[in-house]
Design an enzyme around this catalytic site. Structure first.
Site, PDB file in Angstrom:
ATOM      1  N   THR A  44      -8.727   6.178  25.038  1.00 45.75           N
ATOM      2  CA  THR A  44      -8.776   4.790  24.575  1.00 45.75           C
ATOM      3  C   THR A  44      -8.031   4.618  23.249  1.00 45.75           C
ATOM      4  O   THR A  44      -7.410   3.580  23.016  1.00 45.75           O
ATOM      5  CB  THR A  44     -10.229   4.319  24.459  1.00 45.75           C
ATOM      6  OG1 THR A  44     -10.994   5.298  23.735  1.00 45.75           O
ATOM      7  CG2 THR A  44     -10.850   4.147  25.839  1.00 45.75           C
ATOM      8  N   TYR A 107     -16.941  -3.403  30.918  1.00 50.60           N
ATOM      9  CA  TYR A 107     -17.068  -4.810  31.270  1.00 50.60           C
ATOM     10  C   TYR A 107     -17.974  -5.059  32.478  1.00 50.60           C
ATOM     11  O   TYR A 107     -18.843  -5.919  32.429  1.00 50.60           O
ATOM     12  CB  TYR A 107     -15.700  -5.493  31.507  1.00 50.60           C
ATOM     13  CG  TYR A 107     -15.856  -6.985  31.726  1.00 50.60           C
ATOM     14  CD1 TYR A 107     -16.074  -7.833  30.646  1.00 50.60           C
ATOM     15  CD2 TYR A 107     -15.869  -7.537  33.004  1.00 50.60           C
ATOM     16  CE1 TYR A 107     -16.269  -9.185  30.839  1.00 50.60           C
ATOM     17  CE2 TYR A 107     -16.070  -8.882  33.204  1.00 50.60           C
ATOM     18  CZ  TYR A 107     -16.268  -9.701  32.115  1.00 50.60           C
ATOM     19  OH  TYR A 107     -16.480 -11.036  32.320  1.00 50.60           O
ATOM     20  N   TYR A 133     -17.603  10.355  29.017  1.00 53.07           N
ATOM     21  CA  TYR A 133     -17.387   9.737  27.708  1.00 53.07           C
ATOM     22  C   TYR A 133     -18.232   8.490  27.585  1.00 53.07           C
ATOM     23  O   TYR A 133     -18.024   7.515  28.305  1.00 53.07           O
ATOM     24  CB  TYR A 133     -15.890   9.412  27.556  1.00 53.07           C
ATOM     25  CG  TYR A 133     -15.481   8.700  26.289  1.00 53.07           C
ATOM     26  CD1 TYR A 133     -16.301   8.633  25.163  1.00 53.07           C
ATOM     27  CD2 TYR A 133     -14.226   8.095  26.209  1.00 53.07           C
ATOM     28  CE1 TYR A 133     -15.902   7.983  24.014  1.00 53.07           C
ATOM     29  CE2 TYR A 133     -13.808   7.446  25.063  1.00 53.07           C
ATOM     30  CZ  TYR A 133     -14.640   7.394  23.968  1.00 53.07           C
ATOM     31  OH  TYR A 133     -14.234   6.738  22.831  1.00 53.07           O
ATOM     32  N   ARG A 138     -17.924   0.132  22.513  1.00 56.16           N
ATOM     33  CA  ARG A 138     -16.648  -0.400  22.982  1.00 56.16           C
ATOM     34  C   ARG A 138     -16.693  -0.869  24.430  1.00 56.16           C
ATOM     35  O   ARG A 138     -15.919  -1.728  24.831  1.00 56.16           O
ATOM     36  CB  ARG A 138     -15.542   0.668  22.844  1.00 56.16           C
ATOM     37  CG  ARG A 138     -15.156   1.013  21.429  1.00 56.16           C
ATOM     38  CD  ARG A 138     -14.500  -0.145  20.680  1.00 56.16           C
ATOM     39  NE  ARG A 138     -13.179  -0.473  21.165  1.00 56.16           N
ATOM     40  CZ  ARG A 138     -12.040  -0.155  20.548  1.00 56.16           C
ATOM     41  NH1 ARG A 138     -12.074   0.520  19.419  1.00 56.16           N
ATOM     42  NH2 ARG A 138     -10.877  -0.515  21.054  1.00 56.16           N
ATOM     43  N   LYS A 161     -18.465  13.508  25.916  1.00 53.45           N
ATOM     44  CA  LYS A 161     -18.159  13.017  24.576  1.00 53.45           C
ATOM     45  C   LYS A 161     -19.185  11.945  24.248  1.00 53.45           C
ATOM     46  O   LYS A 161     -19.220  10.891  24.873  1.00 53.45           O
ATOM     47  CB  LYS A 161     -16.742  12.443  24.520  1.00 53.45           C
ATOM     48  CG  LYS A 161     -16.382  11.789  23.189  1.00 53.45           C
ATOM     49  CD  LYS A 161     -15.003  11.164  23.245  1.00 53.45           C
ATOM     50  CE  LYS A 161     -14.668  10.425  21.947  1.00 53.45           C
ATOM     51  NZ  LYS A 161     -13.326   9.776  22.004  1.00 53.45           N
ATOM     52  N   ILE A 203     -14.058  15.150  19.412  1.00 54.70           N
ATOM     53  CA  ILE A 203     -12.900  14.398  19.901  1.00 54.70           C
ATOM     54  C   ILE A 203     -12.665  13.309  18.869  1.00 54.70           C
ATOM     55  O   ILE A 203     -13.420  12.347  18.784  1.00 54.70           O
ATOM     56  CB  ILE A 203     -13.140  13.858  21.319  1.00 54.70           C
ATOM     57  CG1 ILE A 203     -13.368  15.050  22.268  1.00 54.70           C
ATOM     58  CG2 ILE A 203     -11.952  13.020  21.781  1.00 54.70           C
ATOM     59  CD1 ILE A 203     -13.665  14.655  23.708  1.00 54.70           C
TER      60      ILE A 203
END
Length: 291
Positions: A44, A107, A133, A138, A161, A203
Site C-alpha cells: 500500500t 471498503y 496484513y 486504512r 503484519k 514492515i
C-alpha cells in the site's frame, strides 16, 4: 522465515505520474547496501491502489531482478476481490517473489468469516509463502486475533503484519500464533517493542529514509539486545511520527525527494506534501541525521 527490517518500498514516479524505473533500481541497490533484510514491492505504501496491473507486476519484476537474491522480495498482492488477489498472487509467484503480502479487503468490510474464507481461498490456490496484513485504520476492517488463529497452520500462510500499534494485542497475537506463523510489526513507533516480545521483524515506512538504522535496530531486537535496539530506534523516533503527518506515502515520498533519492511524482488522488508540512518533515529528517 524472513526476519528483520522489511521496507514497505515507495514506487518512485516522474512528474507526470509515470513510474521512474531508474530511481526504483537505485532505491533497491541502496537498500541492499544499507543492510535492509527485505523489500515489500507495491504494497500500500507503494501506491498499489493506483498502479494498473501491468505496472504493478512490472515493479515487482524489476525489484526481483535488481535484488538478485541479495535480499528477500515480498510482493504486495492484496485486493478487495478474492479473485483478483489470487490472480496477483499467482503472477507474483510466477515472477519469483519470495513471498506475498495480502492486505485485508478494504471498503466492502467482510465479516470475520469472510476474512477467513478470503485468505483460505488464496492459500489453497497459490503455492507461495503468504503474509496476512491487518491495518484497520486504512481499510475499514479489522481482522481479529481469533480469526488469525483460525488461519494459523494453513499451508502457505507464514505470517501476519499487525499494523494496529497495540502492543497488548500484539503480545496476545504472538501467544496465539507465534509457534505457527511469524508476527511482524506494521507500526514503526512500536516495532522494536513488538520484536522484543517475540515478533520477527518490522514492515517499515521509516526504513525508506533510514534503512541502515532500522536494519540495525531490528537485528539488535531479534538478538535480545533491548537497550541497543531502543537506542537506535530512538534516534529516528521523530520520523515514526512525522512520516504520517499526511496520508502515507505523501510525507515519505517528499522526504526521499528532499534527500535526492527520487523526484516528487505521486499519483492522484494523493498530492505532494503541503507547504505547511514540509518544514516539519525537513526538520525531522535533519534531527534524525538522514538529511
Amino acid at each position: 522465515m524472513i526476519l528483520g527490517s522489511l521496507v514497505a518500498l515507495v514506487t518512485p514516479m516522474n512528474s507526470d505520474g509515470s513510474v521512474d524505473w531508474a530511481a526504483l533500481k537505485q532505491l533497491v541497490e541502496w537498500h541492499v547496501a544499507e543492510g535492509t533484510h527485505g523489500i515489500v514491492a507495491v504494497g500500500t505504501t507503494g501506491e498499489s491502489a493506483t498502479l494498473d496491473v501491468d505496472e504493478h507486476l512490472e515493479v515487482v519484476r524489476v525489484v526481483i531482478e535488481v535484488a538478485a537474491g541479495r535480499l528477500a522480495v515480498i510482493a504486495g498482492t492484496g485486493a478487495n476481490s478474492t479473485r483478483e488477489a489470487i490472480e496477483l498472487t499467482q503472477a507474483a509467484a510466477n515472477l519469483g517473489a519470495d513471498a506475498v503480502l495480502l492486505v485485508t479487503p478494504y471498503y466492502n468490510k467482510p465479516t470475520q468469516e469472510g476474512l477467513y474464507q478470503h485468505y483460505k481461498a488464496i492459500a489453497e490456490a497459490v503455492q507461495i509463502p503468504q503474509i496476512l496484513y491487518n491495518v484497520p485504520g486504512r481499510t475499514g476492517v479489522d481482522m481479529l486475533n481469533a480469526t488469525v488463529a483460525r488461519l494459523a497452520g494453513t499451508p502457505n500462510i507464514v505470517g501476519i503484519k499487525d499494523a494496529t500499534g497495540d502492543l497488548v494485542r500484539g503480545q496476545e497475537l504472538i501467544g496465539l500464533v507465534g509457534d505457527r506463523m511469524a508476527v511482524y510489526s506494521g507500526d514503526d513507533a512500536t516495532a522494536i517493542e513488538l520484536i522484543l516480545l517475540g515478533g520477527k521483524g518490522n514492515i517499515s515506512v521509516t526504513a525508506n529514509v533510514a534503512p541502515g538504522v532500522m536494519a540495525n535496530a531490528c537485528e539488535a531486537a531479534l538478538a535480545g539486545h533491548a537497550e541497543r535496539a531502543r537506542e537506535l530506534t530512538e534516534s529516528v523516533a521523530q520520523l515514526h511520527q512525522i512520516l504520517f503527518i499526511e496520508s502515507n506515502p505523501i510525507p515519505v515520498k517528499w522526504a526521499l525527494a528532499e534527500m535526492g533519492r527520487m523526484g516528487l511524482g505521486i499519483r492522484l488522488p494523493l498530492t505532494v506534501l503541503s507547504a505547511d508540512a514540509q518544514p516539519r518533515v525537513r526538520a525531522a529528517l535533519s534531527a534524525s541525521g538522514v538529511l
